[in-house]
Write a protein that holds these residues in place. Structure first.
Motif, mmCIF file in Angstrom:
data_model
loop_
_atom_site.group_PDB
_atom_site.id
_atom_site.type_symbol
_atom_site.label_atom_id
_atom_site.label_comp_id
_atom_site.label_asym_id
_atom_site.label_seq_id
_atom_site.Cartn_x
_atom_site.Cartn_y
_atom_site.Cartn_z
ATOM 1 N N LEU A 67 86.390 21.116 76.049
ATOM 2 C CA LEU A 67 85.654 19.852 76.020
ATOM 3 C C LEU A 67 84.245 19.955 76.613
ATOM 4 C CD1 LEU A 67 88.464 17.339 77.078
ATOM 5 C CD2 LEU A 67 87.445 17.612 74.805
ATOM 6 N N LEU A 68 84.017 20.900 77.534
ATOM 7 C CA LEU A 68 82.716 20.986 78.223
ATOM 8 C C LEU A 68 81.534 21.001 77.263
ATOM 9 C CD1 LEU A 68 83.505 23.450 81.169
ATOM 10 C CD2 LEU A 68 82.912 21.036 81.354
ATOM 11 N N PRO A 69 81.478 21.920 76.303
ATOM 12 C CA PRO A 69 80.317 21.923 75.408
ATOM 13 C C PRO A 69 80.321 20.760 74.422
ATOM 14 C CG PRO A 69 81.889 23.611 74.749
ATOM 15 C CD PRO A 69 82.382 23.053 76.045
ATOM 16 N N VAL A 70 81.505 20.260 74.099
ATOM 17 C CA VAL A 70 81.589 19.165 73.121
ATOM 18 C C VAL A 70 81.008 17.886 73.702
ATOM 19 C CG1 VAL A 70 83.164 17.755 71.739
ATOM 20 C CG2 VAL A 70 83.606 20.206 72.023
ATOM 21 N N VAL A 71 81.405 17.539 74.931
ATOM 22 C CA VAL A 71 80.974 16.278 75.558
ATOM 23 C C VAL A 71 79.465 16.271 75.779
ATOM 24 C CG1 VAL A 71 81.125 14.870 77.651
ATOM 25 C CG2 VAL A 71 83.201 15.831 76.633
ATOM 26 N N ALA A 72 78.896 17.373 76.249
ATOM 27 C CA ALA A 72 77.462 17.412 76.563
ATOM 28 C C ALA A 72 76.623 17.984 75.430
ATOM 29 C CB ALA A 72 77.230 18.231 77.830
ATOM 30 N N LEU A 73 77.225 18.140 74.242
ATOM 31 C CA LEU A 73 76.503 18.654 73.066
ATOM 32 C C LEU A 73 75.851 20.012 73.324
ATOM 33 C CD1 LEU A 73 74.829 15.380 71.700
ATOM 34 C CD2 LEU A 73 77.179 16.184 71.450
ATOM 35 N N SER A 74 76.480 20.809 74.185
ATOM 36 C CA SER A 74 76.008 22.172 74.489
ATOM 37 C C SER A 74 74.571 22.213 75.005
ATOM 38 C CB SER A 74 76.135 23.078 73.256
ATOM 39 O OG SER A 74 77.472 23.400 73.001
ATOM 40 N N VAL A 75 74.134 21.124 75.632
ATOM 41 C CA VAL A 75 72.740 21.071 76.085
ATOM 42 C C VAL A 75 72.471 22.113 77.173
ATOM 43 C CG1 VAL A 75 73.020 19.358 77.939
ATOM 44 C CG2 VAL A 75 70.873 19.451 76.631
ATOM 45 N N ALA A 76 73.499 22.536 77.912
ATOM 46 C CA ALA A 76 73.310 23.570 78.935
ATOM 47 C C ALA A 76 72.816 24.875 78.313
ATOM 48 C CB ALA A 76 74.611 23.807 79.695
ATOM 49 N N ASP A 77 73.304 25.192 77.103
ATOM 50 C CA ASP A 77 72.836 26.397 76.411
ATOM 51 C C ASP A 77 71.378 26.260 76.013
ATOM 52 O OD1 ASP A 77 75.291 27.986 76.336
ATOM 53 O OD2 ASP A 77 76.059 26.419 75.020
ATOM 54 N N ALA A 78 70.995 25.053 75.613
ATOM 55 C CA ALA A 78 69.592 24.818 75.254
ATOM 56 C C ALA A 78 68.693 24.943 76.485
ATOM 57 C CB ALA A 78 69.433 23.429 74.632
ATOM 58 N N VAL A 79 69.186 24.479 77.636
ATOM 59 C CA VAL A 79 68.408 24.600 78.875
ATOM 60 C C VAL A 79 68.099 26.059 79.169
ATOM 61 C CG1 VAL A 79 68.572 24.358 81.384
ATOM 62 C CG2 VAL A 79 69.153 22.430 79.920
ATOM 63 N N VAL A 135 82.362 17.612 86.976
ATOM 64 C CA VAL A 135 81.760 18.645 87.831
ATOM 65 C C VAL A 135 81.489 19.912 87.039
ATOM 66 C CG1 VAL A 135 82.725 17.757 89.980
ATOM 67 C CG2 VAL A 135 84.036 19.427 88.663
ATOM 68 N N GLY A 136 82.332 20.184 86.040
ATOM 69 C CA GLY A 136 82.120 21.363 85.199
ATOM 70 C C GLY A 136 80.844 21.264 84.389
ATOM 71 N N LEU A 137 80.532 20.076 83.884
ATOM 72 C CA LEU A 137 79.308 19.876 83.092
ATOM 73 C C LEU A 137 78.060 20.099 83.940
ATOM 74 C CD1 LEU A 137 80.319 16.715 81.022
ATOM 75 C CD2 LEU A 137 79.846 18.998 80.106
ATOM 76 N N ILE A 138 78.049 19.532 85.147
ATOM 77 C CA ILE A 138 76.883 19.691 86.026
ATOM 78 C C ILE A 138 76.737 21.142 86.460
ATOM 79 C CG2 ILE A 138 75.849 19.022 88.227
ATOM 80 C CD1 ILE A 138 75.813 16.786 86.195
ATOM 81 N N GLN A 139 77.839 21.759 86.819
ATOM 82 C CA GLN A 139 77.777 23.160 87.257
ATOM 83 C C GLN A 139 77.262 24.069 86.151
ATOM 84 O OE1 GLN A 139 81.114 25.648 87.189
ATOM 85 N NE2 GLN A 139 80.728 26.634 89.164
ATOM 86 N N SER A 140 77.758 23.862 84.928
ATOM 87 C CA SER A 140 77.335 24.698 83.803
ATOM 88 C C SER A 140 75.833 24.586 83.563
ATOM 89 C CB SER A 140 78.104 24.279 82.540
ATOM 90 O OG SER A 140 77.645 24.995 81.414
ATOM 91 N N LEU A 141 75.322 23.362 83.607
ATOM 92 C CA LEU A 141 73.886 23.167 83.390
ATOM 93 C C LEU A 141 73.056 23.826 84.482
ATOM 94 C CD1 LEU A 141 72.005 20.325 81.901
ATOM 95 C CD2 LEU A 141 71.397 20.826 84.255
ATOM 96 N N MET A 142 73.472 23.663 85.731
ATOM 97 C CA MET A 142 72.705 24.232 86.842
ATOM 98 C C MET A 142 72.756 25.759 86.835
ATOM 99 S SD MET A 142 73.485 21.493 89.906
ATOM 100 C CE MET A 142 72.515 22.402 91.095
ATOM 101 N N GLN A 143 73.919 26.322 86.498
ATOM 102 C CA GLN A 143 74.023 27.777 86.410
ATOM 103 C C GLN A 143 73.091 28.332 85.343
ATOM 104 O OE1 GLN A 143 78.314 28.339 85.809
ATOM 105 N NE2 GLN A 143 78.395 29.413 87.754
ATOM 106 N N ASN A 144 73.073 27.701 84.190
ATOM 107 C CA ASN A 144 72.202 28.167 83.109
ATOM 108 C C ASN A 144 70.736 28.055 83.482
ATOM 109 O OD1 ASN A 144 73.934 29.127 81.103
ATOM 110 N ND2 ASN A 144 74.368 27.068 80.367
ATOM 111 N N PHE A 145 70.387 27.000 84.188
ATOM 112 C CA PHE A 145 68.984 26.797 84.551
ATOM 113 C C PHE A 145 68.507 27.841 85.562
ATOM 114 C CE2 PHE A 145 65.627 24.824 87.159
ATOM 115 C CZ PHE A 145 64.677 24.613 86.164
ATOM 116 N N VAL A 146 69.264 28.049 86.649
ATOM 117 C CA VAL A 146 68.812 28.987 87.676
ATOM 118 C C VAL A 146 68.767 30.415 87.127
ATOM 119 C CG1 VAL A 146 69.595 27.560 89.588
ATOM 120 C CG2 VAL A 146 71.127 29.308 88.684
ATOM 121 N N ARG A 147 69.682 30.744 86.207
ATOM 122 C CA ARG A 147 69.637 32.074 85.597
ATOM 123 C C ARG A 147 68.417 32.199 84.692
ATOM 124 N NH1 ARG A 147 72.800 34.348 81.015
ATOM 125 N NH2 ARG A 147 73.744 32.280 80.824
#
Length: 461
Positions: free
Chosen positions: A55-67, A120-132
């Protein structure tokens, strides 16, 4: 080439520290947790976490990958990327929580846990992708250690001391993700990258055009990778899924090394594609990646039974029989992931979705046929065949974007050796003969694939 190879190896080393440390903690926890949780309980936890990861990428439309991808662009506006990505993620979290009353009415088990873990998984995923993406690779790596340490402490308290079972495991997962968010936020000074003035509808739409094709890809990749859990539960029951869940932990050893490599490779792939897509760098790294995977998988097969004796409680030991096929599945999954990175680097995300659709269909069909016939072994075979199919399709497709020369003879020879080692382990009853055959096969694997590792090493020196 030397500088590129050195940077890749450098980043691999940094990510290895965080990943190996965190996974070591996880491996230590598995034999402890399996002694305090029944196979059905462990199967329940596995089903919940698998569903959340879907569900993580589905709910947030995979925006963490775009970040991650957009912040890697030259002259990118880091504040704009993070602000739009985080704001959209928070909006989707608010919308997702509106379904809670529906889940309660439908009497969905652990509905509250599912939503909290999702948030919490959605926020963590986005922040991890950004700092990397902005180059804070040491912080990213250390984060893995911090979250795993919190998971261990909370898990030991809730599961071992308080006998919390499924609730205790989920508590540990949620708090470890929460600790990760706090750690990343404080030490990256994340507030510096957020400004309401940077909200830009046009820019957000551009990011979503990149990420939206990754939604079905992530969902379909879930089917290719994890749908077997639902077939196993439906056909064989929760206890069988508990055994399958434990068996998948051994291939995690391979996935750990690939995750380390992948986190560094995604950075190098973007830079290489923008500078020189005709060079041999993609080919050399692909062949070295495959070679190392063959050697590692062969080594695990050699020591599989002793590992399982130490790794799990006696009631889970029979799970060893499906580990070899799951190791082959992890091999093809990782090769598919490598090729998928090329789609991300080129921003051709439609291609990654199309190839995953084919893999999903193959995996679902194979599960429906093989699980009733061969039980848990059928699930492993289906996963391996599904990922192999995706890898072959992607290998042909990505040649439109980059030059990729695969060393087919060593690859096919190594694959046949691994299949032979699997057959030996399952069929040879003479212990001495079995281990002699396995060790000889592993030495041959090392001899075949060492050339590719040495070739990459020479480029570093």
């Amino acid at each position: 080439m030397n500088a590129k190879a050195k940077k890749l190896i450098n980043n691999i080393g940094i990510f290895a520290i965080g990943n190996l440390g965190s996974k070591l903690i996880s491996f230590i926890l598995i034999p402890i947790f399996t002694r305090y949780m029944g196979t059905a309980q462990f199967g329940q936890v596995d089903l919940i976490t698998t569903t959340i990861n879907m569900l993580l990428p589905v709910v947030a439309l995979s925006v963490a990958d775009a970040v991650f991808r957009f912040v890697m662009d030259k002259n990118s506006d880091q504040v704009a990327v993070f602000t739009n990505g985080l704001s959209f993620t928070v909006l989707m979290i608010i919308i997702a929580n509106l379904v809670y009353p529906v889940l309660v009415i439908l009497n969905v088990n652990y509905a509250k846990y599912i939503l909290i873990y999702l948030c919490v998984g959605l926020i963590q995923s986005l922040m991890q992708n950004f700092v990397r993406g902005i180059g804070y690779v040491k912080l990213f790596a250390l984060n893995g250690l911090i979250s795993s340490f919190v998971l261990a402490v909370v898990g030991l308290v809730r599961i071992v001391l308080q006998h919390g079972g499924v609730d205790g495991y989920l508590d540990a997962l949620i708090l470890s993700n929460g600790a990760s968010i706090v750690f990343l936020g404080v030490f990256s000074k994340i507030w510096k990258f957020y400004a309401l003035s940077a909200l830009n509808r046009t820019f957000l739409i551009t990011m979503l055009r990149y990420s939206i094709p990754l939604i079905p890809n992530a969902f379909l990749w879930f089917f290719t990778n994890d749908a077997s859990r639902f077939f196993i539960v439906g056909i064989l029951g929760l206890t069988a899924n508990g055994l399958y869940a434990v068996a998948t932990k051994i291939p995690t050893i391979i996935n750990v090394f690939y995750t380390i490599f992948s986190q560094a490779w995604q950075i190098s792939a973007v830079e290489e594609y923008e500078e020189n897509r005709q060079g041999r760098f993609f080919s050399d790294v692909f062949n070295a990646n495959a070679g190392l995977s063959f050697v590692l998988i062969g080594g695990i097969i050699v020591f599989l039974k002793p590992i399982m004796h130490v790794f799990v409680a006696a009631s889970y030991f029979s799970a060893w029989e499906i580990v070899p096929t799951l190791l082959l599945a992890s091999l093809f999954s990782n090769l598919s992931g490598f090729l998928g990175t090329i789609y991300l680097a080129t921003k051709q995300t439609i291609g990654i979705m199309k190839t995953t659709v084919l893999g999903m269909l193959a995996n679902v069909i194979l599960n429906l046929i093989l699980i009733p016939l061969f039980g848990l072994q059928g699930a492993g075979i289906g996963a391996a065949a599904g990922f192999a199919f995706v890898a072959l399709v992607r290998l042909r497709d990505v040649k439109k974007f980059v030059v990729l020369k695969v060393a087919w003879v060593p690859l096919i020879t190594s694959l046949l050796l691994l299949i032979g080692m699997t057959i030996i382990q399952l069929s040879l009853s003479n212990i001495l003969m079995m281990y002699l055959a396995l060790v000889m096969s592993e030495l041959i694997l090392i001899a075949i694939n060492m050339h590719f590792l040495l070739r990459l090493n020479c480029k570093i020196k």
